[in-house]
Design a protein around this motif. Structure first.
Motif, PDB file in Angstrom:
ATOM      1  N   LEU A  52      -4.535  14.356  13.908  1.00  0.00           N
ATOM      2  CA  LEU A  52      -4.918  14.067  15.287  1.00  0.00           C
ATOM      3  C   LEU A  52      -6.056  14.994  15.733  1.00  0.00           C
ATOM      4  O   LEU A  52      -6.001  16.200  15.506  1.00  0.00           O
ATOM      5  CB  LEU A  52      -3.718  14.273  16.221  1.00  0.00           C
ATOM      6  N   PRO A  53      -7.097  14.463  16.380  1.00  0.00           N
ATOM      7  CA  PRO A  53      -8.193  15.319  16.855  1.00  0.00           C
ATOM      8  C   PRO A  53      -7.700  16.469  17.732  1.00  0.00           C
ATOM      9  O   PRO A  53      -8.246  17.578  17.683  1.00  0.00           O
ATOM     10  CB  PRO A  53      -9.087  14.355  17.637  1.00  0.00           C
ATOM     11  N   ALA A  54      -6.654  16.220  18.537  1.00  0.00           N
ATOM     12  CA  ALA A  54      -6.125  17.272  19.414  1.00  0.00           C
ATOM     13  C   ALA A  54      -5.506  18.411  18.631  1.00  0.00           C
ATOM     14  O   ALA A  54      -5.360  19.522  19.152  1.00  0.00           O
ATOM     15  CB  ALA A  54      -5.088  16.675  20.373  1.00  0.00           C
ATOM     16  N   LYS A  62      -8.750  20.513  16.634  1.00  0.00           N
ATOM     17  CA  LYS A  62      -9.521  21.481  17.431  1.00  0.00           C
ATOM     18  C   LYS A  62      -8.857  22.859  17.460  1.00  0.00           C
ATOM     19  O   LYS A  62      -9.514  23.864  17.146  1.00  0.00           O
ATOM     20  CB  LYS A  62      -9.745  20.959  18.848  1.00  0.00           C
ATOM     21  N   SER A 120      -0.589  23.085  23.154  1.00  0.00           N
ATOM     22  CA  SER A 120      -0.227  21.913  23.964  1.00  0.00           C
ATOM     23  C   SER A 120       0.513  22.326  25.236  1.00  0.00           C
ATOM     24  O   SER A 120       0.337  21.711  26.295  1.00  0.00           O
ATOM     25  CB  SER A 120       0.602  20.922  23.145  1.00  0.00           C
ATOM     26  N   ASP A 136      -3.812  21.070  32.743  1.00  0.00           N
ATOM     27  CA  ASP A 136      -4.096  19.771  33.339  1.00  0.00           C
ATOM     28  C   ASP A 136      -3.473  19.640  34.733  1.00  0.00           C
ATOM     29  O   ASP A 136      -4.051  19.006  35.630  1.00  0.00           O
ATOM     30  CB  ASP A 136      -3.582  18.645  32.431  1.00  0.00           C
ATOM     31  N   TRP A 187       1.843  11.617  29.738  1.00  0.00           N
ATOM     32  CA  TRP A 187       0.933  12.681  29.299  1.00  0.00           C
ATOM     33  C   TRP A 187       1.187  13.011  27.827  1.00  0.00           C
ATOM     34  O   TRP A 187       2.325  12.956  27.349  1.00  0.00           O
ATOM     35  CB  TRP A 187       1.163  13.945  30.134  1.00  0.00           C
ATOM     36  N   GLY A 246      -0.141  11.869  24.761  1.00  0.00           N
ATOM     37  CA  GLY A 246      -0.261  11.000  23.601  1.00  0.00           C
ATOM     38  C   GLY A 246      -1.224  11.535  22.561  1.00  0.00           C
ATOM     39  O   GLY A 246      -1.031  11.336  21.356  1.00  0.00           O
ATOM     40  N   ALA A 247      -2.241  12.239  23.002  1.00  0.00           N
ATOM     41  CA  ALA A 247      -3.218  12.811  22.070  1.00  0.00           C
ATOM     42  C   ALA A 247      -2.593  13.843  21.147  1.00  0.00           C
ATOM     43  O   ALA A 247      -3.101  14.107  20.054  1.00  0.00           O
ATOM     44  CB  ALA A 247      -4.370  13.450  22.853  1.00  0.00           C
ATOM     45  N   TYR A 248      -1.472  14.438  21.582  1.00  0.00           N
ATOM     46  CA  TYR A 248      -0.790  15.443  20.777  1.00  0.00           C
ATOM     47  C   TYR A 248       0.344  14.848  19.929  1.00  0.00           C
ATOM     48  O   TYR A 248       1.077  15.569  19.272  1.00  0.00           O
ATOM     49  CB  TYR A 248      -0.232  16.533  21.686  1.00  0.00           C
ATOM     50  N   GLY A 249       0.492  13.528  19.996  1.00  0.00           N
ATOM     51  CA  GLY A 249       1.459  12.875  19.122  1.00  0.00           C
ATOM     52  C   GLY A 249       2.705  12.351  19.796  1.00  0.00           C
ATOM     53  O   GLY A 249       3.415  11.522  19.234  1.00  0.00           O
ATOM     54  N   THR A 289       4.118  11.044  23.700  1.00  0.00           N
ATOM     55  CA  THR A 289       3.876  10.806  25.121  1.00  0.00           C
ATOM     56  C   THR A 289       5.044  11.324  25.946  1.00  0.00           C
ATOM     57  O   THR A 289       6.204  11.076  25.622  1.00  0.00           O
ATOM     58  CB  THR A 289       3.684   9.305  25.384  1.00  0.00           C
TER      59      THR A 289
END
Length: 252
Positions: free
Chosen positions: A137-139, A142, A165, A172, A198, A200-203, A205
């Motif tokens: 995952l891109p998140a 990084k 995260s 956020d 919130w 989903g980018a970290y795998g 939701t």
């Protein structure tokens, strides 16, 4: 642990009527995990063989002997990495070759070069709500790259992903409160609890709108892996078992 018991039944051959062990720390962490395992076991016709220890206990020989005497078909592990390493190492040495499923605090990649490494690599799994640092995952890429740039050559593990995260959750909420031009406590909490999907980018939701229920009931199944960044890789993607979906979470 509810998702972990479901995994054992669906993937590792545990069946109704079997016994499963649960090694756990006294206190909130271990006893919350035990609540989950007993709930799932009750629904699936399993018996939980309990072994409670203190965080200062290091040698799991007595606990392994107790599990072996009961004929457990698998062991749940809600302790620290040192105790988990002792458990799996002693188990294989004593001929108790069963799968182990750990809570996400039960494993550390620093254990892989130790004598317990082969046992952990064989049949040890970790249930975790967040993607491991090795995730594509891109998140996750990084913070992994940033950590390496800041601490070149240092061991990285999924604690970095968890911390990153968690900080993003707070960041956020603060950003949303800033946009509303109110950084008071109530406004920040309201901003946090307004988010129903919130992360989903970290795998996984998460829904923060109901504060007395888990933000997510999904778990990844992660397996120790020498070749993976952080010493662990996704074995099964995040999912919610039917048992976990219906679990009435104790409050208070």
């Amino acid at each position: 642990m509810i998702n972990g018991v479901d995994f054992l039944v669906k993937e590792k051959g545990v069946r109704s009527g079997d016994k499963i062990g649960h090694l756990y720390f006294e206190g909130d962490y271990g006893e919350s995990a035990l609540n989950g395992s007993k709930y799932a076991a009750g629904k699936l016709g399993l018996t939980v063989v309990e072994q409670k220890i203190k965080a200062t206990d290091q040698d799991m020989s007595a606990q392994v002997a107790a599990f072996k005497a009961e004929g457990v078909k698998a062991v749940l592990v809600s302790v620290g990495p040192k105790q988990a390493a002792s458990l799996v190492g002693v188990s294989l040495a004593k001929g108790m070759d069963v799968p182990f499923v750990g809570s996400n605090s039960a494993y550390s990649p620093q254990l892989l070069p130790t004598p317990a490494g082969p046992a952990l690599l064989k049949d040890f799994y970790v249930m975790t709500g967040g993607a491991p640092i090795s995730s594509p995952l891109p998140a996750m890429k990084k913070p992994a790259a940033d950590y390496e740039a800041k601490h070149p050559g240092q061991t990285i593990d999924s604690g970095v992903a968890t911390g990153y995260s968690a900080a993003a959750i707070v960041g956020d909420a603060l950003a949303k409160a800033c946009r509303g031009k109110d950084l008071g406590r109530a406004a920040v909490i309201a901003a946090h609890r307004s988010r129903s999907s919130w992360g989903g980018a970290y795998g996984t939701t998460m829904d923060f709108t109901v504060f007395d229920k888990p933000a997510s009931r999904a778990s990844f199944v992660v397996k120790p892996d020498k070749s993976a960044l952080g010493g662990a890789a996704v074995f099964k993607e995040a999912a919610v078992s039917e048992l976990a979906r219906d679990y009435p979470v104790p409050v208070g």
